[in-house]
Design an enzyme around this catalytic site. Structure first.
Site, PDB file in Angstrom:
ATOM      1  N   ARG A 102      43.071  42.420  49.052  1.00 54.42           N
ATOM      2  CA  ARG A 102      43.635  43.318  48.029  1.00 54.42           C
ATOM      3  C   ARG A 102      43.774  44.679  48.709  1.00 54.42           C
ATOM      4  O   ARG A 102      42.777  45.323  49.025  1.00 54.42           O
ATOM      5  CB  ARG A 102      42.715  43.388  46.814  1.00 54.42           C
ATOM      6  CG  ARG A 102      43.092  44.518  45.885  1.00 54.42           C
ATOM      7  CD  ARG A 102      42.418  44.409  44.533  1.00 54.42           C
ATOM      8  NE  ARG A 102      43.032  43.368  43.740  1.00 54.42           N
ATOM      9  CZ  ARG A 102      42.829  43.199  42.437  1.00 54.42           C
ATOM     10  NH1 ARG A 102      42.021  44.006  41.779  1.00 54.42           N
ATOM     11  NH2 ARG A 102      43.430  42.225  41.785  1.00 54.42           N
ATOM     12  N   HIS A 129      51.919  40.967  43.083  1.00 53.05           N
ATOM     13  CA  HIS A 129      50.647  40.312  42.749  1.00 53.05           C
ATOM     14  C   HIS A 129      50.955  38.823  42.584  1.00 53.05           C
ATOM     15  O   HIS A 129      50.971  38.294  41.466  1.00 53.05           O
ATOM     16  CB  HIS A 129      50.121  40.917  41.444  1.00 53.05           C
ATOM     17  CG  HIS A 129      48.660  40.682  41.188  1.00 53.05           C
ATOM     18  ND1 HIS A 129      47.853  39.927  42.016  1.00 53.05           N
ATOM     19  CD2 HIS A 129      47.845  41.127  40.175  1.00 53.05           C
ATOM     20  CE1 HIS A 129      46.624  39.907  41.529  1.00 53.05           C
ATOM     21  NE2 HIS A 129      46.595  40.623  40.415  1.00 53.05           N
ATOM     22  N   GLN A 132      48.639  36.421  40.594  1.00 54.85           N
ATOM     23  CA  GLN A 132      48.728  36.676  39.158  1.00 54.85           C
ATOM     24  C   GLN A 132      49.933  35.948  38.571  1.00 54.85           C
ATOM     25  O   GLN A 132      49.842  35.276  37.538  1.00 54.85           O
ATOM     26  CB  GLN A 132      48.854  38.193  38.925  1.00 54.85           C
ATOM     27  CG  GLN A 132      48.940  38.582  37.470  1.00 54.85           C
ATOM     28  CD  GLN A 132      47.626  38.359  36.745  1.00 54.85           C
ATOM     29  OE1 GLN A 132      46.587  38.793  37.201  1.00 54.85           O
ATOM     30  NE2 GLN A 132      47.668  37.676  35.627  1.00 54.85           N
ATOM     31  N   ASP A 224      51.210  45.511  31.070  1.00 53.81           N
ATOM     32  CA  ASP A 224      50.190  45.853  32.066  1.00 53.81           C
ATOM     33  C   ASP A 224      49.865  47.336  31.866  1.00 53.81           C
ATOM     34  O   ASP A 224      50.587  48.039  31.143  1.00 53.81           O
ATOM     35  CB  ASP A 224      50.757  45.572  33.478  1.00 53.81           C
ATOM     36  CG  ASP A 224      49.745  45.806  34.601  1.00 53.81           C
ATOM     37  OD1 ASP A 224      48.534  45.923  34.311  1.00 53.81           O
ATOM     38  OD2 ASP A 224      50.171  45.877  35.777  1.00 53.81           O
ATOM     39  N   CYS A 264      47.950  40.992  32.322  1.00 56.71           N
ATOM     40  CA  CYS A 264      47.211  40.521  33.507  1.00 56.71           C
ATOM     41  C   CYS A 264      45.748  40.939  33.464  1.00 56.71           C
ATOM     42  O   CYS A 264      44.921  40.335  34.133  1.00 56.71           O
ATOM     43  CB  CYS A 264      47.878  41.032  34.776  1.00 56.71           C
ATOM     44  SG  CYS A 264      47.994  42.826  34.837  1.00 56.71           S
ATOM     45  N   ARG A 292      43.906  32.068  36.449  1.00 54.45           N
ATOM     46  CA  ARG A 292      43.901  32.607  37.822  1.00 54.45           C
ATOM     47  C   ARG A 292      43.097  31.661  38.723  1.00 54.45           C
ATOM     48  O   ARG A 292      43.470  31.402  39.868  1.00 54.45           O
ATOM     49  CB  ARG A 292      43.263  34.003  37.844  1.00 54.45           C
ATOM     50  CG  ARG A 292      44.105  35.106  37.226  1.00 54.45           C
ATOM     51  CD  ARG A 292      45.296  35.449  38.093  1.00 54.45           C
ATOM     52  NE  ARG A 292      44.911  35.873  39.435  1.00 54.45           N
ATOM     53  CZ  ARG A 292      44.467  37.081  39.774  1.00 54.45           C
ATOM     54  NH1 ARG A 292      44.387  38.031  38.870  1.00 54.45           N
ATOM     55  NH2 ARG A 292      44.133  37.370  41.021  1.00 54.45           N
TER      56      ARG A 292
HETATM   57  N1   CP Z   1      44.473  40.794  36.974  1.00 55.46           N
HETATM   58  C1   CP Z   1      43.692  41.087  38.012  1.00 55.46           C
HETATM   59  O1   CP Z   1      44.068  40.976  39.186  1.00 55.46           O
HETATM   60  O2   CP Z   1      42.432  41.495  37.677  1.00 55.46           O
HETATM   61  P1   CP Z   1      41.363  42.155  38.661  1.00 55.46           P
HETATM   62  O3   CP Z   1      41.925  43.500  39.070  1.00 55.46           O
HETATM   63  O4   CP Z   1      40.111  42.297  37.856  1.00 55.46           O
HETATM   64  O5   CP Z   1      41.182  41.267  39.842  1.00 55.46           O
HETATM   65  N1  NVA Z   2      49.337  46.988  37.994  1.00 58.49           N
HETATM   66  C1  NVA Z   2      47.889  46.922  38.069  1.00 58.49           C
HETATM   67  C2  NVA Z   2      47.436  45.497  38.094  1.00 58.49           C
HETATM   68  C3  NVA Z   2      45.955  45.294  38.187  1.00 58.49           C
HETATM   69  C4  NVA Z   2      45.557  43.851  38.230  1.00 58.49           C
HETATM   70  C5  NVA Z   2      47.412  47.679  39.299  1.00 58.49           C
HETATM   71  O1  NVA Z   2      48.038  47.556  40.350  1.00 58.49           O
HETATM   72  O2  NVA Z   2      46.414  48.407  39.192  1.00 58.49           O
END
Ligand code: CP
Ligand code: NVA
Length: 307
Positions: A102, A129, A132, A224, A264, A292
């Site tokens: 990430r 993502h 997701q 989101d 999400c 997920r």
């Molecule tokens: N939706 C998602 O990726 O959640 P987290 O940021 O908690 O991993």
């Molecule tokens: N758009 C959000 C998604 C988190 C899962 C971010 O990037 O923070």
């Protein structure tokens, strides 16, 4: 598929392969447990940002398949700071069988994939993502049975999650609509990529600023957070612009009566979604989060099971 980092690079067949594998492994798990197809395999999980779902579902997914996962916190690795991204990729490749990362910058994600000799899976970058989106389409398939003729509407920021849904919708032939505030639209270059895929699949793509017009006749309503991780300094400015884009009962009432509401997560309740919409009869937020796990087990099985 060596890596799973960018939905633009995946074919329609690749996406269906992941969804089908995920469905198969979910059924197998529900019937009593999975075969240990990743026995002895280790996944490194590199995080530059916080996570609940991604961290836990990858860890649990590896355990379900007989392997193990290592959590590496932002402070530990200092990706691109303490050590260069190519060096991190090459060092980890000597220890583990797969890397889930990430990152903030998608360039770092691409560099990890370029320099790692093991598969790299994107657990969120500023660009997209993909895991997701796989969990989301698995959920849509479960609730709607087929993707034929579906209209998916995203309301809010044209961000990494919205982009992912646009790419997958375009590739799988799902009509995709987005309503964003002016100034927060999807970038033209990504729209052009999606339009090319949509021309092949027959999907329609619609880019609007009015949320009511957007959700009308929708089968799926998705939102989101208004401020993604890494954009915190814009939070105040965004809070002033986004309130008309809140998913609430009134907006949901403009969609089809059997529309499902998705997010999400994590949600900022009271901002992009009300408690009533998040916890109401049309919400699938928690089955969506649970999926997920199953979607990513599909990805792990396809990328890391090379016997
Ligand atoms: N939706 C998602 O990726 O959640 P987290 O940021 O908690 O991993
Ligand atoms: N758009 C959000 C998604 C988190 C899962 C971010 O990037 O923070």
């Amino acid at each position: 598929m060596k890596h799973f980092i960018n939905l633009v690079d995946l074919s329609t067949d690749d996406i269906w392969t992941v969804l089908n594998k995920a469905t198969e492994l979910k059924k197998e798990w529900q019937a009593g447990g999975n075969k240990p197809i990743l026995k002895g395999k280790i996944l490194a999980m590199v995080f530059q940002k916080p996570s609940l779902r991604t961290r836990v579902s990858f860890d649990v997914g590896m355990l379900h398949l007989g392997g193990n996962a290592l959590y590496l916190s932002p402070a530990e690795i200092g990706l691109g700071g303490r050590e260069s991204v190519p060096d991190v990729a090459r060092v980890l490749s000597g220890y583990v069988d797969g890397i889930m990362a990430r990152t903030f910058s998608h360039t770092h994600m691409a560099q990890l994939a370029e320099y790692a000799s093991v598969p790299v899976i994107n657990g969120l970058s500023d660009f997209n993502h993909p895991c997701q989106a796989m969990g989301d389409f698995l959920t849509i398939l479960e609730y709607k049975e087929s993707l034929d003729g579906l209209k998916l509407t995203f309301v809010g920021d044209g961000n990494n999650v919205a982009r992912s849904l646009m790419f997958v919708s375009a590739k799988l032939g799902v009509d995709f609509t987005i309503a964003t505030p002016p100034g927060y639209e999807m970038e033209e270059k990504y729209v052009a990529i999606a339009q090319k895929a949509a021309a092949e699949s027959g999907a329609s793509l619609e880019f609007l600023n009015d949320p009511i017009t957007a959700v009308t006749n929708s089968d799926v309503i998705y939102t989101d957070v208004w401020t993604s991780m890494g954009q915190e300094e814009e939070s105040k400015k965004r809070l002033a612009v986004f309130p008309p884009y809140q998913i609430n009962d009134e907006l949901v009432a403009h969609a089809k009566a059997d529309a499902i509401v998705m997010h999400c997560l994590p949600a900022h309740r009271g901002e992009e979604i009300t408690d009533s919409a998040a916890d109401g009869p049309q919400s699938v937020l928690f089955p969506q989060a649970a999926n997920r796990l199953h979607a990513q087990k599909g990805i792990l099985a396809l990328l890391m099971n090379n016997e």
